[in-house]
Design an enzyme around this catalytic site. Sequence first.
Site, mmCIF file in Angstrom:
data_model
loop_
_atom_site.group_PDB
_atom_site.id
_atom_site.type_symbol
_atom_site.label_atom_id
_atom_site.label_comp_id
_atom_site.label_asym_id
_atom_site.label_seq_id
_atom_site.Cartn_x
_atom_site.Cartn_y
_atom_site.Cartn_z
ATOM 1 N N ASP A 218 16.274 18.221 -2.835
ATOM 2 C CA ASP A 218 16.685 19.059 -1.712
ATOM 3 C C ASP A 218 16.883 20.513 -2.165
ATOM 4 O O ASP A 218 17.462 20.760 -3.224
ATOM 5 C CB ASP A 218 18.012 18.508 -1.170
ATOM 6 C CG ASP A 218 18.414 19.118 0.155
ATOM 7 O OD1 ASP A 218 17.673 18.966 1.128
ATOM 8 O OD2 ASP A 218 19.485 19.756 0.205
ATOM 9 N N GLU A 268 11.638 9.464 -19.718
ATOM 10 C CA GLU A 268 12.227 8.347 -20.475
ATOM 11 C C GLU A 268 11.777 7.012 -19.894
ATOM 12 O O GLU A 268 11.974 5.969 -20.489
ATOM 13 C CB GLU A 268 13.775 8.407 -20.388
ATOM 14 C CG GLU A 268 14.401 9.530 -21.188
ATOM 15 C CD GLU A 268 15.875 9.753 -20.819
ATOM 16 O OE1 GLU A 268 16.473 8.928 -20.082
ATOM 17 O OE2 GLU A 268 16.411 10.776 -21.270
#
Length: 559
Positions: A218, A268
């Site tokens: 956002d 990751e």
Amino acid sequence: MTELLTSTADAAAPPRIDADWWRQATVYQIYPRSFADANGDGIGDLPGITSRVDYLARLGVDAVWLSPFYPSALADGGYDVDDYRNVDPRLGTLADFDAMIAALHAAGIRLIVDIVPNHSSDRHEWFRQALASPKGSPERDRYVFRDGLGANGELPPADWTSMFGGPAWEPVGDGQWYLHLFAPEQPDFNWRNKEVREDFLTTLRFWSDRGVDGFRVDVAHALAKHLPEDLPSEAELQAMDRATGTHLLWDRDEVHDIYADWRAVFDEYDPPRIAVAEAWVNPPSRRARYASASGLGQAFNFDLLEADFDAAAFRGIIVDNLDQAAASGSSTTWVFSNHDVVRHATRYGLPPNGDRPRVHNRAWLLSGGAEPALDAAAGLRRARAATLLMLALPGSAYLYQGEELGLGEVAAIPAESRQDPTFFRSPGVDVGRDGCRVPIPWTAAGDSFGFGTADAHLPQPEWFGALSVEAQSEDPSSTLNLYREALALRHRLQTDESLTWADSAEEVLHFRRANGWEAVANFGTTAVPLPAGEVLLASGPIDAAALPPETTVWIKAGS
Ligand code: NOJ
């Protein structure tokens, strides 16, 4: 390429996960409070979504983007987050979230969640601590506090206006004021603060560990701010150049340092988590850094959403955005509707916007007592044509719940039912965004048209029944079935990301994908000859030889 798992040549090896799944995905935005209400309290919830996974699978979407579902006072429809690592009890529990994601994944649908990093809610634990702590404290440093002007700080530090109207600085009673670019209930974080930066990494891992496939970020362009000792006025702020990465509030270059840290977290995971930036930047070339592989990876392009239904405008936007995507190594995003804008079936039924600003938020045209100049049939016809054109483009397509039903904006919402802060902060000027957030109709009749058993939290109009899923499901010419067929074909036909333009009349756009899949859109007011080939799908009735006005067809060129 949009399969959840792609098989490898070696049958004994574990299936390889497709890390590029997002590049040409169809992503369906769910505004959770208005999708499906399983517990009968008038508010949509996560079990409601789980109960509708079959519908999403049949519709043929690759992923869901879930707007905020976090605990919230709903000062801004959930974009005021109390706790980033929990579920609003009205929407369910973390266990409900796990059940929802399991059901989506079992259906081959991925999940992108909204993350709101520019501001929290004023009910967030950190903001409460900030208010309870003195000026200059580490607790206040997590947000943007400033001394007020005047003898006792009784005047705001600057005359800035918030995005929802009204002042952007709010006093806290001890001579200090805090910044809120949006509603007062949405204090802006200080992204120079290490704890803020680290806490968001924890949040990204929290949801990634729970299996989310990506994040919609956002107001991604607002996080980095530079507030000098002497603050400029609103007029000076407005006059500042936004194109150089040095504006004090918006799209500063150093915001990308934040996203480099986020990228490290995304990477990751296997496959890496994806992200799409909501970044209203200008010039559009500044989107590239948000969309780069070392940043968020993808950024919304709202250009079609802001354009009138016009062949030349569409063509220019498509060309520019495909060029930009190629330059950034990302894929582009197409979007006509979301929870912030007047639904496109209605927008296209309104007079063209021309050069006026904020074309997407034309809610005021539908309000104010005057008879709206709305041609709903033309709006839907153009929306269907525009959507079919867009779904043939390379890149990802973002759809907003209800657009597959051809839903229009709900203009007739009584003042006492309105929820959007825009309505309250700009009284009489902008009715706000509630009209596109009305709970969607599942059944032709009955309690809240099948949304739930209680009255919906925003009132649904009578005409919703005829546009319900039930009313459209078995009708081959319905908008719902147009979307279903289009998504199924798109799933099969999306191959590489290239596009070639064919010669066409001025009012016609005609392009071809590498595998011979073609889209032809007639934006004009008279029929044009239909190009040769097998017609795969049409946005409206066609005859054998002619492509009627405001209609798009997909064809497969003869081999
Ligand atoms: C953009 C969101 O899409 C909108 O709904 C919200 O009001 C603002 N950001 C503030 O979070």
